[in-house]
Design a protein around this motif. Structure first.
Motif, PDB file in Angstrom:
ATOM      1  N   LYS A  44      40.613  32.191   6.432  1.00 20.17           N
ATOM      2  CA  LYS A  44      38.874  32.467   6.332  1.00 20.17           C
ATOM      3  C   LYS A  44      38.804  33.723   6.833  1.00 20.17           C
ATOM      4  O   LYS A  44      38.987  34.572   7.582  1.00 20.17           O
ATOM      5  CB  LYS A  44      38.629  30.807   7.946  1.00 20.17           C
ATOM      6  CG  LYS A  44      38.881  29.565   7.762  1.00 20.17           C
ATOM      7  CD  LYS A  44      38.461  28.355   8.425  1.00 20.17           C
ATOM      8  CE  LYS A  44      37.173  28.077   8.275  1.00 20.17           C
ATOM      9  NZ  LYS A  44      37.033  27.443   7.539  1.00 20.17           N
ATOM     10  N   CYS A  45      37.051  33.852   6.403  1.00 22.75           N
ATOM     11  CA  CYS A  45      36.402  34.742   6.194  1.00 22.75           C
ATOM     12  C   CYS A  45      36.442  35.770   7.711  1.00 22.75           C
ATOM     13  O   CYS A  45      36.257  37.080   7.731  1.00 22.75           O
ATOM     14  CB  CYS A  45      34.763  34.788   5.714  1.00 22.75           C
ATOM     15  SG  CYS A  45      35.385  34.758   3.361  1.00 22.75           S
ATOM     16  N   LYS A  46      35.911  34.117   8.116  1.00 21.38           N
ATOM     17  CA  LYS A  46      35.425  34.903   9.747  1.00 21.38           C
ATOM     18  C   LYS A  46      36.434  35.934  10.441  1.00 21.38           C
ATOM     19  O   LYS A  46      36.239  36.471  11.606  1.00 21.38           O
ATOM     20  CB  LYS A  46      34.625  33.476  10.604  1.00 21.38           C
ATOM     21  CG  LYS A  46      35.541  32.922  11.574  1.00 21.38           C
ATOM     22  CD  LYS A  46      34.920  31.709  11.324  1.00 21.38           C
ATOM     23  CE  LYS A  46      35.739  31.164  13.526  1.00 21.38           C
ATOM     24  NZ  LYS A  46      34.582  29.896  13.204  1.00 21.38           N
ATOM     25  N   TYR A  47      37.904  35.355   9.877  1.00 23.49           N
ATOM     26  CA  TYR A  47      38.659  35.907  10.651  1.00 23.49           C
ATOM     27  C   TYR A  47      40.110  37.283   9.928  1.00 23.49           C
ATOM     28  O   TYR A  47      40.860  37.417  10.255  1.00 23.49           O
ATOM     29  CB  TYR A  47      40.687  34.594  10.989  1.00 23.49           C
ATOM     30  CG  TYR A  47      39.669  33.732  11.981  1.00 23.49           C
ATOM     31  CD1 TYR A  47      39.062  34.595  12.996  1.00 23.49           C
ATOM     32  CD2 TYR A  47      39.711  32.697  11.560  1.00 23.49           C
ATOM     33  CE1 TYR A  47      38.779  33.019  14.136  1.00 23.49           C
ATOM     34  CE2 TYR A  47      39.320  31.446  12.629  1.00 23.49           C
ATOM     35  CZ  TYR A  47      38.310  31.434  13.730  1.00 23.49           C
ATOM     36  OH  TYR A  47      38.265  30.377  14.419  1.00 23.49           O
ATOM     37  N   CYS A 165      33.223  37.979   1.090  1.00 25.50           N
ATOM     38  CA  CYS A 165      33.496  37.424   2.401  1.00 25.50           C
ATOM     39  C   CYS A 165      31.934  37.547   2.712  1.00 25.50           C
ATOM     40  O   CYS A 165      31.858  39.186   2.411  1.00 25.50           O
ATOM     41  CB  CYS A 165      34.433  37.424   3.650  1.00 25.50           C
ATOM     42  SG  CYS A 165      35.627  37.160   3.361  1.00 25.50           S
ATOM     43  N   ARG A 168      29.098  40.149   8.366  1.00 29.65           N
ATOM     44  CA  ARG A 168      29.182  39.155   9.245  1.00 29.65           C
ATOM     45  C   ARG A 168      27.940  39.872  10.155  1.00 29.65           C
ATOM     46  O   ARG A 168      27.696  41.307   9.720  1.00 29.65           O
ATOM     47  CB  ARG A 168      29.768  39.573  10.621  1.00 29.65           C
ATOM     48  CG  ARG A 168      31.027  38.290   9.930  1.00 29.65           C
ATOM     49  CD  ARG A 168      32.387  38.222  10.870  1.00 29.65           C
ATOM     50  NE  ARG A 168      33.305  39.066  10.252  1.00 29.65           N
ATOM     51  CZ  ARG A 168      34.308  39.340  10.411  1.00 29.65           C
ATOM     52  NH1 ARG A 168      34.918  39.048  12.030  1.00 29.65           N
ATOM     53  NH2 ARG A 168      35.024  39.804   9.973  1.00 29.65           N
TER      54      ARG A 168
END
Length: 171
Positions: A44-47, A165, A168
């Motif tokens: 996943k992009c967040k990781y 991604c 953030r």
């Protein structure tokens, strides 16, 4: 000796030679085969940038390579495996050197990411050393059939990361 007898002996010799170099996997001297298994995911992009695989999805048809080297660091086995629809791969380690009683897949073999068919998730990561070469683990698992037993060694889990991604933002 007649030509028919010579021809028959030649055919017998050829049959014995071909029988000794069968294309089918063979068991080790003690009747045990060795195999590698593992999983490949899309992280996943967040990781991305970590080894975290929470929420990762299995990656079907991804390819990995399996490389085994002898004590002099010479390649004695190279093959690739493709994941099934659940992201799982399995490859039998077969070859003369791999049937020896002294061959230890844990110290001799590594698994690396090769390719992902998913164009949105095909960037290599080094999660569990997917780029450098993931060492195998002996998890004391075996598969048995009527003819022999197969010792299973695990690698990974390995992961590709998404191509794009969103950045953030931290406030």
């Amino acid at each position: 000796m007649s030509s028919t007898k010579v021809f028959s002996l030649l055919l017998l010799f050829l049959a014995l030679a071909v029988g000794n170099t069968s294309l089918f996997p063979r068991a080790a001297a003690d009747g045990t085969k060795k195999a590698v298994e593992g999983m490949v995911y899309c992280q996943k992009c967040k990781y991305v940038g970590s080894w975290n695989l929470d929420g990762a999805r299995p990656l079907p048809s991804a390819k990995v390579s399996i490389i085994c080297k002898d004590h002099k660091h010479r390649v004695i086995f190279y093959d690739s495996a493709e994941t099934d629809r659940n992201g799982y791969f399995y490859k039998l380690l077969d070859g003369a050197h791999l049937r020896s009683a002294t061959f230890d897949p844990v110290t001799a073999c590594t698994v690396r990411l090769l390719a992902s068919p998913d164009t949105s998730c095909n960037r290599l990561t080094n999660v569990n050393y997917g780029i450098q070469g993931a060492k195998l683990r002996d998890e004391s698992k075996t598969n048995s059939d009527e003819h022999c037993e197969t010792e299973l060694y695990a690698a990974g889990p390995l992961a590709f990361k998404p191509v794009r991604c969103h950045p953030r933002t931290h406030y």
